[in-house]
Scaffold this active site. Structure first.
Site, PDB file in Angstrom:
ATOM      1  N   TYR A  91       0.800  -1.219   0.000  1.00 15.62           N
ATOM      2  CA  TYR A  91       0.000   0.000   0.000  1.00 15.62           C
ATOM      3  C   TYR A  91       0.837   1.275   0.000  1.00 15.62           C
ATOM      4  O   TYR A  91       0.509   2.243  -0.651  1.00 15.62           O
ATOM      5  CB  TYR A  91      -0.965   0.013   1.208  1.00 15.62           C
ATOM      6  CG  TYR A  91      -2.081   1.013   1.006  1.00 15.62           C
ATOM      7  CD1 TYR A  91      -3.246   0.651   0.337  1.00 15.62           C
ATOM      8  CD2 TYR A  91      -1.960   2.334   1.445  1.00 15.62           C
ATOM      9  CE1 TYR A  91      -4.263   1.564   0.114  1.00 15.62           C
ATOM     10  CE2 TYR A  91      -2.970   3.251   1.214  1.00 15.62           C
ATOM     11  CZ  TYR A  91      -4.115   2.863   0.558  1.00 15.62           C
ATOM     12  OH  TYR A  91      -5.109   3.767   0.328  1.00 15.62           O
ATOM     13  N   PHE A 145      -9.614  20.901 -24.860  1.00 11.06           N
ATOM     14  CA  PHE A 145      -9.932  19.483 -24.898  1.00 11.06           C
ATOM     15  C   PHE A 145     -11.120  19.292 -23.958  1.00 11.06           C
ATOM     16  O   PHE A 145     -11.230  19.989 -22.952  1.00 11.06           O
ATOM     17  CB  PHE A 145      -8.746  18.585 -24.501  1.00 11.06           C
ATOM     18  CG  PHE A 145      -9.117  17.137 -24.709  1.00 11.06           C
ATOM     19  CD1 PHE A 145      -9.271  16.640 -25.996  1.00 11.06           C
ATOM     20  CD2 PHE A 145      -9.421  16.304 -23.643  1.00 11.06           C
ATOM     21  CE1 PHE A 145      -9.708  15.340 -26.207  1.00 11.06           C
ATOM     22  CE2 PHE A 145      -9.854  15.004 -23.854  1.00 11.06           C
ATOM     23  CZ  PHE A 145      -9.998  14.522 -25.135  1.00 11.06           C
ATOM     24  N   THR A 146     -11.980  18.340 -24.296  1.00 14.89           N
ATOM     25  CA  THR A 146     -13.258  18.230 -23.579  1.00 14.89           C
ATOM     26  C   THR A 146     -13.074  18.115 -22.060  1.00 14.89           C
ATOM     27  O   THR A 146     -13.643  18.897 -21.304  1.00 14.89           O
ATOM     28  CB  THR A 146     -14.045  17.020 -24.106  1.00 14.89           C
ATOM     29  OG1 THR A 146     -13.197  15.872 -24.090  1.00 14.89           O
ATOM     30  CG2 THR A 146     -14.502  17.250 -25.540  1.00 14.89           C
ATOM     31  N   ASP A 236      -0.167  20.217 -21.317  1.00 10.53           N
ATOM     32  CA  ASP A 236      -0.891  18.943 -21.423  1.00 10.53           C
ATOM     33  C   ASP A 236       0.017  18.063 -22.258  1.00 10.53           C
ATOM     34  O   ASP A 236       0.101  18.203 -23.480  1.00 10.53           O
ATOM     35  CB  ASP A 236      -2.268  19.115 -22.071  1.00 10.53           C
ATOM     36  CG  ASP A 236      -3.039  17.785 -22.103  1.00 10.53           C
ATOM     37  OD1 ASP A 236      -2.381  16.717 -22.080  1.00 10.53           O
ATOM     38  OD2 ASP A 236      -4.282  17.800 -22.164  1.00 10.53           O
ATOM     39  N   LYS A 279      -1.947   7.156 -24.030  1.00 17.33           N
ATOM     40  CA  LYS A 279      -1.659   7.306 -25.452  1.00 17.33           C
ATOM     41  C   LYS A 279      -0.224   6.885 -25.740  1.00 17.33           C
ATOM     42  O   LYS A 279       0.051   5.722 -25.975  1.00 17.33           O
ATOM     43  CB  LYS A 279      -1.901   8.762 -25.889  1.00 17.33           C
ATOM     44  CG  LYS A 279      -3.363   9.147 -26.024  1.00 17.33           C
ATOM     45  CD  LYS A 279      -4.053   9.341 -24.724  1.00 17.33           C
ATOM     46  CE  LYS A 279      -5.455   9.850 -24.877  1.00 17.33           C
ATOM     47  NZ  LYS A 279      -6.148   9.913 -23.583  1.00 17.33           N
ATOM     48  N   ARG A 403     -15.986  14.303 -33.680  1.00 17.85           N
ATOM     49  CA  ARG A 403     -15.321  15.439 -33.036  1.00 17.85           C
ATOM     50  C   ARG A 403     -15.900  16.692 -33.695  1.00 17.85           C
ATOM     51  O   ARG A 403     -15.261  17.381 -34.459  1.00 17.85           O
ATOM     52  CB  ARG A 403     -13.802  15.384 -33.221  1.00 17.85           C
ATOM     53  CG  ARG A 403     -13.122  14.173 -32.631  1.00 17.85           C
ATOM     54  CD  ARG A 403     -12.846  14.252 -31.134  1.00 17.85           C
ATOM     55  NE  ARG A 403     -13.969  13.956 -30.281  1.00 17.85           N
ATOM     56  CZ  ARG A 403     -13.900  13.881 -28.945  1.00 17.85           C
ATOM     57  NH1 ARG A 403     -12.762  14.054 -28.321  1.00 17.85           N
ATOM     58  NH2 ARG A 403     -14.964  13.626 -28.223  1.00 17.85           N
ATOM     59  N   PHE A 466     -21.248  13.779 -25.552  1.00 19.52           N
ATOM     60  CA  PHE A 466     -20.933  12.871 -26.659  1.00 19.52           C
ATOM     61  C   PHE A 466     -20.820  11.412 -26.232  1.00 19.52           C
ATOM     62  O   PHE A 466     -21.071  10.510 -27.015  1.00 19.52           O
ATOM     63  CB  PHE A 466     -19.619  13.300 -27.338  1.00 19.52           C
ATOM     64  CG  PHE A 466     -18.505  13.511 -26.363  1.00 19.52           C
ATOM     65  CD1 PHE A 466     -18.336  14.745 -25.753  1.00 19.52           C
ATOM     66  CD2 PHE A 466     -17.640  12.491 -26.037  1.00 19.52           C
ATOM     67  CE1 PHE A 466     -17.320  14.949 -24.825  1.00 19.52           C
ATOM     68  CE2 PHE A 466     -16.617  12.682 -25.118  1.00 19.52           C
ATOM     69  CZ  PHE A 466     -16.467  13.914 -24.505  1.00 19.52           C
TER      70      PHE A 466
HETATM   71  C1  P71 Z   1      -8.952  10.552 -26.798  1.00 11.60           C
HETATM   72  C2  P71 Z   1      -8.921  10.759 -25.337  1.00 11.60           C
HETATM   73  C3  P71 Z   1      -9.840   9.958 -24.475  1.00 11.60           C
HETATM   74  C4  P71 Z   1     -11.165  10.605 -24.542  1.00 11.60           C
HETATM   75  C5  P71 Z   1     -11.478  11.620 -23.652  1.00 11.60           C
HETATM   76  C6  P71 Z   1     -12.680  12.291 -23.760  1.00 11.60           C
HETATM   77  C7  P71 Z   1     -13.553  11.946 -24.781  1.00 11.60           C
HETATM   78  C8  P71 Z   1     -13.249  10.917 -25.638  1.00 11.60           C
HETATM   79  C9  P71 Z   1     -12.057  10.255 -25.509  1.00 11.60           C
HETATM   80  C10 P71 Z   1      -7.925  12.123 -23.665  1.00 11.60           C
HETATM   81  C11 P71 Z   1      -7.177  13.284 -23.340  1.00 11.60           C
HETATM   82  C12 P71 Z   1      -6.500  14.052 -24.346  1.00 11.60           C
HETATM   83  C13 P71 Z   1      -5.839  15.216 -23.998  1.00 11.60           C
HETATM   84  C14 P71 Z   1      -5.141  16.017 -25.006  1.00 11.60           C
HETATM   85  C15 P71 Z   1      -6.443  14.908 -21.731  1.00 11.60           C
HETATM   86  C16 P71 Z   1      -7.125  13.750 -22.017  1.00 11.60           C
HETATM   87  C17 P71 Z   1      -7.809  13.019 -20.908  1.00 11.60           C
HETATM   88  N1  P71 Z   1      -8.135  11.745 -24.909  1.00 11.60           N
HETATM   89  N2  P71 Z   1      -5.815  15.614 -22.714  1.00 11.60           N
HETATM   90  O1  P71 Z   1      -8.358  11.373 -27.504  1.00 11.60           O
HETATM   91  O2  P71 Z   1      -6.496  13.657 -25.625  1.00 11.60           O
HETATM   92  O3  P71 Z   1      -7.104  11.874 -20.606  1.00 11.60           O
HETATM   93  O4  P71 Z   1      -8.721  10.048 -21.158  1.00 11.60           O
HETATM   94  O5  P71 Z   1      -6.682   9.642 -19.791  1.00 11.60           O
HETATM   95  O6  P71 Z   1      -8.571  10.906 -18.860  1.00 11.60           O
HETATM   96  O7  P71 Z   1      -9.550   9.564 -27.245  1.00 11.60           O
HETATM   97  P1  P71 Z   1      -7.825  10.552 -20.084  1.00 11.60           P
END
Ligand code: P71
Length: 474
Positions: A91, A145-146, A236, A279, A403, A466
């Site tokens: 832990y 970003f969303t 980011d 990623k 998107r 979405f």
């Molecule tokens: C992508 C994602 C995952 C995602 C997130 C929201 C809607 C659909 C798909 C995540 C990102 C990203 C950037 C630039 C932060 C996050 C959040 N991308 N910054 O592209 O691209 O990270 O998903 O690990 O929480 O499919 P997280």
């Protein structure tokens, strides 16, 4: 750090397996396979209807080529799997965390880090500790970003786009669509006052505009402006290795630098970073918030224990931290990153050759279809990118991601953004044969584009709509 072989310009030009200076031949071979199956057209029609014409709601067994995202779906390396066996699950004080923290310091160079379950966990903590809810404030971003915008606004701030205008023009071939327009940034600083800006956020390979990189020369200026005005600069760092690779190949001043050196330089110009490691660190789950400032670190530790876990594991298991530690080191390797950027370029070039409208230039993590040009007869209000993604699935079992207005519209503001369908390449997963199939499916769809009609939204969730929105055909 591994130095990769440098090819001469002639070597690059003369090889048919090299695209834009990057090798199309994978620097790996396959050891494990996962079988996939193409359902027939009737089954696909039924599946997308059941999913309310939302590709997020499809069952994975109904999808043949899954280009929904590059997030959490990469193939891990043998060394990452081997690392998982070393996971120290105790832990507190886990050895796995020490290895992760060392990889972070070696590759990115920030003094401190807290692990989180994924990127949005890091965004949550960063926003909570830098934004004063009572005071609010303004956060200039190179683009939204969303999840990032959600957390900034949830914490009480207003997000402001200070990205370059070229990013909003899908046909502009400007190489640095991820740049901050420094004139716009200065204007925001002057109008709002530096004291009302909790941080400036710059995102690597700007996702919502096509995976577009910023240049190192732009970052030097942005960093200078932030330091002069005593404003935190938050990176980011999701897809940072891709951004560094673009700098190496496209920004002549840095052609002699290694990708690893460019990554370090970018981080050294910023104060902290939020990272979704799902990623370009090739892990299924994980992320972190890293910073140089001791006080910020102390605050992050206070919050991480509430929302994620102990500061030595955050939201991750010991084995996940081990896989991540290895993945971070792999992301610094130019041969690994170059290969999948070449795959994106290959897919984009093949579509362009066939007259299919995509976002130019081809960015990091895939290709973005320009739905407004693909089906100009479908207006914003009828969700062109949403319907194009649904039709692409019906045509060939290929799953992309909307998107456009569904993911981009904000409150009651009129939507002025792009209408894109993202075809995201999971890293190290697909071969060129898969990509050729995808090109054929899109070409067939393009030929029957006039048969595509709009959608009506029948269910709208309150946040990040979405993910779960439902539609029916008009
Ligand atoms: C992508 C994602 C995952 C995602 C997130 C929201 C809607 C659909 C798909 C995540 C990102 C990203 C950037 C630039 C932060 C996050 C959040 N991308 N910054 O592209 O691209 O990270 O998903 O690990 O929480 O499919 P997280």
């Amino acid at each position: 750090m591994t130095k990769t072989k440098q090819y001469t310009a002639t070597e690059y030009r003369e090889s048919p397996t090299i695209l834009d200076g990057r090798k199309l031949v994978p620097p790996y071979q396959t050891k494990v396979v996962e079988f996939i199956e193409l359902k027939n057209k009737e089954q696909r029609e039924r599946a997308i209807k059941r999913a309310g014409y939302n590709t997020f709601l499809l069952e994975s067994e109904d999808v043949y080529i899954d280009l929904l995202t590059d997030s959490g779906v990469s193939a891990m390396s043998d060394m990452q799997w081997a690392g998982m066996m070393r996971g120290d699950e105790r832990y507190a004080g886990s050895k796995s965390f020490k290895r992760l923290a060392k990889a972070q310091r070696d590759v990115f160079g920030y003094n401190y880090m807290v692990p989180t379950h994924q990127g949005r966990g890091a965004e949550h903590i960063a926003a909570q500790i830098t934004i004063d809810k009572a005071k609010g404030g303004f956060i200039p971003n190179n683009g939204y970003f969303t999840t990032s915008r959600f957390h900034q606004e949830h914490a009480g701030a207003v997000s402001i786009d200070v990205g370059v205008d070229e990013a909003k023009d899908t046909q502009s071939e400007y190489l640095w669509k991820g740049n901050i327009d420094t004139y716009k940034l200065l204007q925001v600083i002057e109008e709002k006052g530096a004291e009302n800006i909790p941080f400036v956020r710059i995102e690597a390979c700007l996702n919502m505009f096509g995976g577009q990189p910023f240049s190192l020369s732009n970052l030097y200026v942005v960093s200078f402006l932030c330091r002069e005005n005593k404003i935190f600069l938050l990176l980011d760092a999701t897809r940072l290795s891709d951004n560094a690779n673009f700098i190496k190949f496209n920004e002549p001043e840095y052609a002699d630098w290694t990708q690893a050196e460019i990554i370090r330089e970018i981080c050294s110009l910023t104060d902290c970073c939020t990272m979704s490691s799902k990623k370009d660190h090739y892990v299924n789950i994980g992320g972190f918030f890293a910073m140089n400032d001791k006080t910020l670190f102390a605050k992050a530790k206070d919050i991480v224990v509430v929302y994620e876990g102990m500061p030595t594991y955050g939201g991750m298991a010991g084995y996940s931290m081990e896989a991540l530690a290895v993945g971070i080191r792999e992301s610094a390797r130019e041969d690994i990153v170059s290969h999948y950027l070449a795959q994106s370029k290959f897919l984009g070039d093949e579509l362009t050759k066939r007259g299919i409208p995509i976002v130019l230039p081809v960015g990091a993590h895939g290709v973005f279809l320009d739905a407004e040009r693909f089906i100009p007869h479908v207006p914003h209000e009828q969700f062109p990118a949403q319907v194009l993604a649904a039709e692409l699935y019906i045509e060939g079992g290929v799953r992309g991601m909307e998107r456009g207005i569904v993911s981009g519209q904000h409150g009651k503001d009129p939507y002025t953004g792009l209408e894109l369908v993202r075809l995201t390449l999971p890293r190290r997963v697909l071969g060129l044969e898969h990509l050729i199939y995808v090109v054929e499916v899109i070409e067939k769809l393009y030929k029957r584009r006039e048969s595509i009609h709009g959608l009506k939204m029948t269910f709208e969730p309150p946040f990040l709509r979405f993910f779960q929105a439902r539609f029916k055909r008009m």
